[in-house]
Design a protein around this motif. Structure first.
Motif: not given
Length: 170
Positions: A36-38, A103-107, A131-133
């Motif tokens: 899924l899209p980040l 990592h992902d939230l920062v990106a 990100l939510y999933v």
């Protein structure tokens, strides 16, 4: 379960099924999140998305390995009812949570300049569903661990140093 009644054995089996199901669901959520899209990158002047990145592509599909390990542990919890498998589910959930938040939230919240046509414009990232999933999958794995620890602490067996199984001691 030394001398446990059939009702208690059935209850433990139900708890093992529930924990295994939770762990399997968490692993599937983590797996699905990788595709899924980040985030979607937006440029104000175009009023449209000019790019996106999937969750997995942003960290080389590392969480996919965690999801596969969680799925294997879910099977171990269901078939063998080993205590370390329940604890490892929690460890994998925490590792996934750290990756998602660290990592992902920062990106996903990055911003800067993006080359659009022949000039640079200010661009910002907007969170995608991935990100939510991914966060939900990590929390489900942690929930499976907590359920195993709190709901049925005596239904799982420990492994001794010699490798033989023995019933857990209350």
């Amino acid at each position: 379960m030394n001398g446990a009644s059939p009702e208690a054995a059935s209850q433990y089996s139900s708890v093992q099924k529930a924990i295994s199901g939770l762990a399997g669901a968490g692993a599937l959520l983590l797996t699905g999140a990788q595709f899924l899209p980040l985030y979607h990158t937006h440029v104000p002047s175009l009023r449209a998305s000019v790019g996106s990145s999937s969750v997995g592509a942003d960290h080389a599909y590392g969480v996919l390995i965690i999801a596969l390990m969680a799925l294997a542990l879910a099977v171990i919890v269901r078939v063998r009812a080993l205590r370390y498998a329940v604890w490892l589910l929690g460890v994998l959930g925490v590792v996934s949570l750290i990756i998602a938040l660290g990592h992902d939230l920062v990106a996903a919240h990055a911003h800067g300049l993006k080359l659009v046509g022949d000039h640079y414009e200010t661009a910002t990232n907007v969170l995608g569903a991935g990100l939510y999933v991914e966060l939900l999958g990590a929390l489900v794995l942690i929930s499976a661990c907590l359920a195993g620890i709190l709901l049925a602490p005596h239904s799982f067996v420990a492994v001794s140093n010699a490798g033989s199984r023995k019933a857990s001691v209350p």
